[in-house]
Design a protein around this motif. Structure first.
Motif, mmCIF file in Angstrom:
data_model
loop_
_atom_site.group_PDB
_atom_site.id
_atom_site.type_symbol
_atom_site.label_atom_id
_atom_site.label_comp_id
_atom_site.label_asym_id
_atom_site.label_seq_id
_atom_site.Cartn_x
_atom_site.Cartn_y
_atom_site.Cartn_z
ATOM 1 N N ASN A 1 -6.782 44.516 9.087
ATOM 2 C CA ASN A 1 -7.474 43.704 9.206
ATOM 3 C C ASN A 1 -7.126 43.991 7.100
ATOM 4 O OD1 ASN A 1 -7.986 40.766 7.744
ATOM 5 N ND2 ASN A 1 -10.018 40.365 8.839
ATOM 6 N N PHE B 1 -11.068 46.809 7.135
ATOM 7 C CA PHE B 1 -11.729 45.793 6.934
ATOM 8 C C PHE B 1 -12.355 45.848 6.457
ATOM 9 C CE2 PHE B 1 -14.155 43.211 9.628
ATOM 10 C CZ PHE B 1 -13.605 42.019 9.491
ATOM 11 N N ASP C 1 -11.021 49.325 16.635
ATOM 12 C CA ASP C 1 -11.327 47.725 16.605
ATOM 13 C C ASP C 1 -9.436 47.031 16.293
ATOM 14 O OD1 ASP C 1 -11.666 45.316 15.119
ATOM 15 O OD2 ASP C 1 -12.263 46.093 13.167
ATOM 16 N N THR D 1 -12.492 40.772 20.370
ATOM 17 C CA THR D 1 -13.097 39.451 19.753
ATOM 18 C C THR D 1 -12.135 38.603 20.739
ATOM 19 O OG1 THR D 1 -13.790 38.010 18.315
ATOM 20 C CG2 THR D 1 -11.840 39.472 17.974
ATOM 21 N N TYR E 1 -7.086 41.890 16.365
ATOM 22 C CA TYR E 1 -5.991 41.739 16.815
ATOM 23 C C TYR E 1 -4.873 42.022 17.566
ATOM 24 C CZ TYR E 1 -7.385 39.944 12.615
ATOM 25 O OH TYR E 1 -8.219 39.745 11.404
ATOM 26 N N SER F 1 -17.377 40.977 17.142
ATOM 27 C CA SER F 1 -17.125 42.075 17.005
ATOM 28 C C SER F 1 -17.732 42.641 15.618
ATOM 29 C CB SER F 1 -15.525 42.432 16.897
ATOM 30 O OG SER F 1 -14.941 42.603 16.206
ATOM 31 N N ASN F 2 -17.928 41.608 14.806
ATOM 32 C CA ASN F 2 -18.320 42.051 13.173
ATOM 33 C C ASN F 2 -19.843 42.280 13.769
ATOM 34 O OD1 ASN F 2 -18.339 42.153 10.256
ATOM 35 N ND2 ASN F 2 -19.027 40.726 10.340
ATOM 36 N N LYS G 1 -10.164 35.535 17.654
ATOM 37 C CA LYS G 1 -8.541 35.310 16.747
ATOM 38 C C LYS G 1 -7.806 34.524 17.970
ATOM 39 C CE LYS G 1 -10.651 37.476 13.614
ATOM 40 N NZ LYS G 1 -10.994 36.448 12.450
ATOM 41 N N ARG H 1 -18.351 32.769 18.199
ATOM 42 C CA ARG H 1 -19.223 34.354 17.935
ATOM 43 C C ARG H 1 -19.762 34.474 19.398
ATOM 44 N NH1 ARG H 1 -17.151 35.175 14.756
ATOM 45 N NH2 ARG H 1 -18.526 36.790 14.487
#
Ligand SMILES: Cc1ncc(COP(=O)(O)O)c(C=O)c1O
Length: 375
Positions: free
Chosen positions: A173, A125, A200, A232, A203, A100-101, A235, A243
């Protein structure tokens, strides 16, 4: 780098990249072992899943390796279809990313004109700031509350007609804190005319382990036209090394975001693993339960006078140590435990500790207690 090199870089670098701090990932175990001469080091610095990859994902990844001579499906059809069915959305509402980055960076480029503002809060984050800065977009960090949560009033007060992207992690985060359902509704209602809200939920699956605590759920926002939800496989599914992440939003937003994506950005192995991971409900449930019990232990066994373990609905906790975090980080390194120092995040007296499997958690807690003193 010599002073000459620095001067030269300043000459060739575009203005917005001069002096930009790059993201500092957690120290790799091998590096610690090399530098400190310790063995059996334990890393609780990158919010990884201590239970490893979802077993079904691992099997699917192995099988997919045999076709490594072929390019992946650039559209990610099978994974987007499975995600769509699971989430009750059209696959056209889903975009895949190399984590997701990558999508965070992509959204800034796809949605923001040069003077459009990216807004979050001071303890959000770090990638939100970096995604804006590397694209030369202004980043606005609203003040957080005294207990380091998102201050919804301050966030809304930071909105301007130039606000374009509001990036909010919940759980966030590095704080582990959540935005409540009512808070998210207030934020969405206050969005300036051109702005989009990005929830986002890296988590999010962990937060489900705390059903009694009020927290916004991306699932409630999947059909809201000006909201995107990011998730994502890094995690809870334990696939950080492969990725793969995804975003859910209005098909028009997904199409726009796709225009700046790189073709073949999610490998075939990652797609196959993610697809199989979706069905590994057992692994997800075990991982969430482990996180909750480890956070509860950290809170119970490490908190004390001057030491606060912030409430977290994720697989890590932020700890206020009441003194400079760097020497604490180094003392823990000497004991073979890698945590994350938080100075780069504007929290110089804090460390962040990810959860570990039960036996390893004994070691982490013993090291923390020894270094932080009797509690
Ligand atoms: C809040 C948050 N969002 C997004 C990410 C990106 O994760 P990935 O790129 O591995 O999907 C992370 C990773 O640490 C995170 O903490």
């Amino acid at each position: 780098m010599s002073d000459n090199d620095t001067a030269w870089i300043d000459l060739v670098a575009p203005r917005h990249l001069r002096g930009l701090d790059v993201y500092q990932p957690g120290k790799p175990v091998e590096e610690l072992e090399r530098e400190y001469g310790v063995t059996g080091a334990l890393k609780v610095a990158s919010n990884e899943n201590p239970l490893g990859p979802a077993p079904r994902a691992l099997a699917a990844a192995h099988a997919a390796l045999a076709s490594s001579h072929l390019y992946p499906d650039a559209s990610g059809f099978a994974l987007r279809t499975a995600l769509g069915a699971r989430l009750g959305v059209d696959p056209a509402q889903i975009i895949l990313g190399g984590g997701s980055n990558e999508l965070l960076y992509q959204l800034v480029t796809a949605f923001c004109d040069p003077d459009d503002e990216v807004v979050s809060h001071e303890y959000a984050f770090l990638s939100y700031r970096l995604a804006a800065q590397t694209a030369a977009r202004p980043f606005v960090a609203a003040r957080a509350t005294a207990d380091r949560r998102c201050d919804v009033d301050a966030l809304i007060a930071a909105f301007t007609p130039r606000t374009k992207l509001v990036l909010l992690g919940t759980p966030n985060n590095p704080t582990g804190s959540v935005v409540t359902k009512a808070e998210m509704e207030r934020i969405a209602a206050a969005l300036p005319a051109r702005a989009l809200l990005v929830i986002d939920e890296a988590y999010g699956e962990y937060a489900a382990a705390w059903p009694e605590i009020d927290h916004a759920r991306g699932a409630d926002w999947l059909h809201a036209p000006r909201v995107m939800v990011l998730r994502t496989f890094s995690k809870i599914y334990g696939l950080a090394g492969l990725r793969v992440g995804y975003g859910v939003g209005h098909p028009a937003l997904i199409e726009l975001a796709g225009r700046v994506g790189r073709t073949f950005n999610v490998s075939a192995v990652a797609q196959a693993a993610a697809l199989a991971a979706l069905d590994d409900t057992d692994h997800v449930a075990k991982s969430a339960a482990l996180a909750r019990s480890a956070i509860e232990r950290l809170t119970r066994e490490v908190s004390g006078p001057g030491i606060t373990v912030y409430p977290s609905l994720a697989n890590f906790a932020l700890i206020e140590t009441g003194r400079p975090g760097k020497p604490i980080y180094e003392a823990l390194l000497r004991r073979g435990v890698i945590v994350r120092p938080m100075a780069a995040w504007g929290l110089p007296t804090c460390i962040r500790v990810s959860v570990a499997a039960a036996e390893q958690m004994d070691r982490v807690i013993a090291a923390l207690r020894a270094v932080l003193g009797p509690t």
